[in-house]
Design a protein around this motif. Structure first.
Motif, PDB file in Angstrom:
ATOM      1  N   VAL A 277      -5.440  -1.332   9.726  1.00 14.80           N
ATOM      2  CA  VAL A 277      -5.984  -0.507   9.198  1.00 14.80           C
ATOM      3  C   VAL A 277      -7.377  -0.536   9.990  1.00 14.80           C
ATOM      4  N   VAL A 278      -8.249   0.564   9.443  1.00 14.91           N
ATOM      5  CA  VAL A 278      -9.171   0.938   9.931  1.00 14.91           C
ATOM      6  C   VAL A 278     -10.054   1.354   9.413  1.00 14.91           C
ATOM      7  N   GLY A 279     -11.537   1.177   8.543  1.00 20.56           N
ATOM      8  CA  GLY A 279     -12.104   1.668   8.335  1.00 20.56           C
ATOM      9  C   GLY A 279     -13.795   2.359  10.035  1.00 20.56           C
ATOM     10  N   THR A 280     -13.925   3.469   9.146  1.00 25.52           N
ATOM     11  CA  THR A 280     -14.167   4.521  10.516  1.00 25.52           C
ATOM     12  C   THR A 280     -15.684   4.694  10.128  1.00 25.52           C
ATOM     13  N   LYS A 281     -16.921   4.930  10.632  1.00 27.53           N
ATOM     14  CA  LYS A 281     -18.102   5.317  10.635  1.00 27.53           C
ATOM     15  C   LYS A 281     -19.037   3.770  10.265  1.00 27.53           C
ATOM     16  N   LEU A 282     -18.815   2.980  10.629  1.00 31.36           N
ATOM     17  CA  LEU A 282     -20.126   1.900  10.638  1.00 31.36           C
ATOM     18  C   LEU A 282     -20.960   1.993  10.911  1.00 31.36           C
ATOM     19  N   ASP A 283     -21.343   2.519  12.103  1.00 29.36           N
ATOM     20  CA  ASP A 283     -22.867   3.294  12.415  1.00 29.36           C
ATOM     21  C   ASP A 283     -23.476   3.580  11.381  1.00 29.36           C
TER      22      ASP A 283
ATOM     23  N   SER B 197      -4.582  -9.059   0.104  1.00 28.42           N
ATOM     24  CA  SER B 197      -3.817  -8.950  -0.467  1.00 28.42           C
ATOM     25  C   SER B 197      -2.596  -8.082   0.197  1.00 28.42           C
ATOM     26  N   TRP B 198      -3.292  -7.577   1.128  1.00 24.29           N
ATOM     27  CA  TRP B 198      -1.733  -6.569   1.810  1.00 24.29           C
ATOM     28  C   TRP B 198      -1.367  -6.905   2.880  1.00 24.29           C
ATOM     29  N   LYS B 199      -2.124  -8.738   3.271  1.00 22.83           N
ATOM     30  CA  LYS B 199      -2.010  -9.255   4.471  1.00 22.83           C
ATOM     31  C   LYS B 199      -1.652  -8.545   6.090  1.00 22.83           C
ATOM     32  N   LEU B 200      -2.658  -7.307   5.506  1.00 21.27           N
ATOM     33  CA  LEU B 200      -3.000  -6.705   6.732  1.00 21.27           C
ATOM     34  C   LEU B 200      -4.651  -6.763   7.952  1.00 21.27           C
ATOM     35  N   PRO B 201      -4.529  -7.313   9.786  1.00 23.28           N
ATOM     36  CA  PRO B 201      -5.753  -6.712   9.760  1.00 23.28           C
ATOM     37  C   PRO B 201      -6.661  -5.326   9.366  1.00 23.28           C
TER      38      PRO B 201
ATOM     39  N   ILE C 169     -12.577  -4.611   0.982  1.00 24.14           N
ATOM     40  CA  ILE C 169     -11.876  -5.082   2.830  1.00 24.14           C
ATOM     41  C   ILE C 169     -11.368  -6.011   2.886  1.00 24.14           C
ATOM     42  N   HIS C 170     -11.691  -7.171   2.294  1.00 22.63           N
ATOM     43  CA  HIS C 170     -11.637  -8.544   2.759  1.00 22.63           C
ATOM     44  C   HIS C 170     -10.457  -8.972   1.447  1.00 22.63           C
ATOM     45  N   GLU C 171     -11.349  -8.108   0.328  1.00 22.76           N
ATOM     46  CA  GLU C 171      -9.592  -8.633  -0.856  1.00 22.76           C
ATOM     47  C   GLU C 171      -8.076  -7.893  -0.468  1.00 22.76           C
TER      48      GLU C 171
END
Length: 164
Positions: A91-97, A115-119, A109-111
């Motif tokens: 799973v990828v969150g974009t636009k960190l900048d 719960s999903w057990k995915l990176p 995101i941490h939660e």
């Protein structure tokens, strides 16, 4: 030739584009070297869910609704592949900048990651932050999931692995 099938859902082209450019009914390619092997990722539409061996679920850190969309896509993947299977997903969150426009908190995101057990990764295509890490993680998951398809080749041989 090494072949992987992976689908990038909500993905973006290899070149950063300032304007929003959805992947619906379009195809994008990204090439990189992972552990000495050339890999080609192709972003395709959802009809490829059943045959894909790995998935990148991409959402915008600046748009909380896009994270909710990822949950729907994740459910579609498990319906198509079977929820009891170990499916390579990143799973990828974009636009960190764009930190001043951020709507999705790190706590959220941490939660979800637990719960999903995915990176989960936070990236910026514009700044090229952590983009390669995402693809490397997915390729490694796919290799672990299907070790019988790993090639016994020297580093940087001309035969590419292809990820669709």
């Amino acid at each position: 030739m090494r072949k992987f099938n992976a689908v990038v859902l909500g993905g973006a082209p290899n070149v950063f584009i300032e304007q929003y450019n959805p992947t619906i009914e379009e195809e994008y390619r990204c090439e990189l070297i992972v552990d000495g092997h050339k890999c080609v990722f192709t972003a395709l539409n959802e009809k490829y869910l059943k045959n894909a061996r790995g998935f990148l679920l991409v959402f915008s850190l600046t748009q909380e609704s896009s994270l909710r969309d990822i949950e729907n896509l994740r459910q579609q993947i498990y319906l198509a592949k079977g929820s009891d299977k170990d499916i390579p997903i990143v799973v990828v969150g974009t636009k960190l900048d764009l930190s001043n426009e951020r709507e999705v908190s790190r706590a959220t995101i941490h939660e979800l990651a637990e719960s999903w057990k995915l990176p989960f990764y936070e990236t910026s295509a514009k700044r090229n932050w952590h983009v390669t890490d995402v693809f490397e993680d997915l390729v490694r998951q796919m290799r672990k999931h299907s070790p019988d398809r790993n090639p016994v080749r020297s580093k940087l041989k001309k035969d590419p692995c292809i990820v669709m």
